[in-house]
Enzyme design. Sequence first.
Site, mmCIF file in Angstrom:
data_model
loop_
_atom_site.group_PDB
_atom_site.id
_atom_site.type_symbol
_atom_site.label_atom_id
_atom_site.label_comp_id
_atom_site.label_asym_id
_atom_site.label_seq_id
_atom_site.Cartn_x
_atom_site.Cartn_y
_atom_site.Cartn_z
ATOM 1 C CB CYS A 21 56.674 87.295 35.495
ATOM 2 S SG CYS A 21 55.541 85.802 34.457
ATOM 3 C CB CYS A 45 51.927 77.415 34.069
ATOM 4 S SG CYS A 45 51.576 76.508 32.514
ATOM 5 C CB CYS A 50 54.062 76.915 38.521
ATOM 6 S SG CYS A 50 53.586 78.070 37.086
#
Length: 136
Positions: free
Chosen positions: A93, A15, A89
């Site tokens: 990535c 997150c 959120c």
Amino acid sequence: MIDTTAPKPSVLFVCVHNAGRSQMAAGFLRDRAGDRIEVRSAGSMPADQINPVAVEAMGELGIDITAEQPKVLTTEAVQASDVVITMGCGDACPFFPGKRYEDWKLDDPAGQGIDAVRPIRDEIRTRIEQLVSELV
């Protein structure tokens, strides 16, 4: 008998601040899976410390995450993980083929009181129990 030669699965929770949701998820997974799963957590913009209300909420269930520290997300951490779980959120990535990615849409506990954090914690616990049943 447990096969000690099989590599243990590894899970990375991500997150933004690595201070609330991802830390609670990592705490639950360590508690439920013991040493059967390798657990990591990280954030793209780690906070200075873990959310004290998240620590309190986990402590109510006997899970101590006070020693954890927010960590920066690295490409290496993603590469080394079998399952990468983002916490709703919108974190970008690094993507590697063959990895399992999940996005858990969870409210952010930042700035919330304990009464608002408990339901988030409980939803994370339910998801972790499902994850453990799939991985071990």
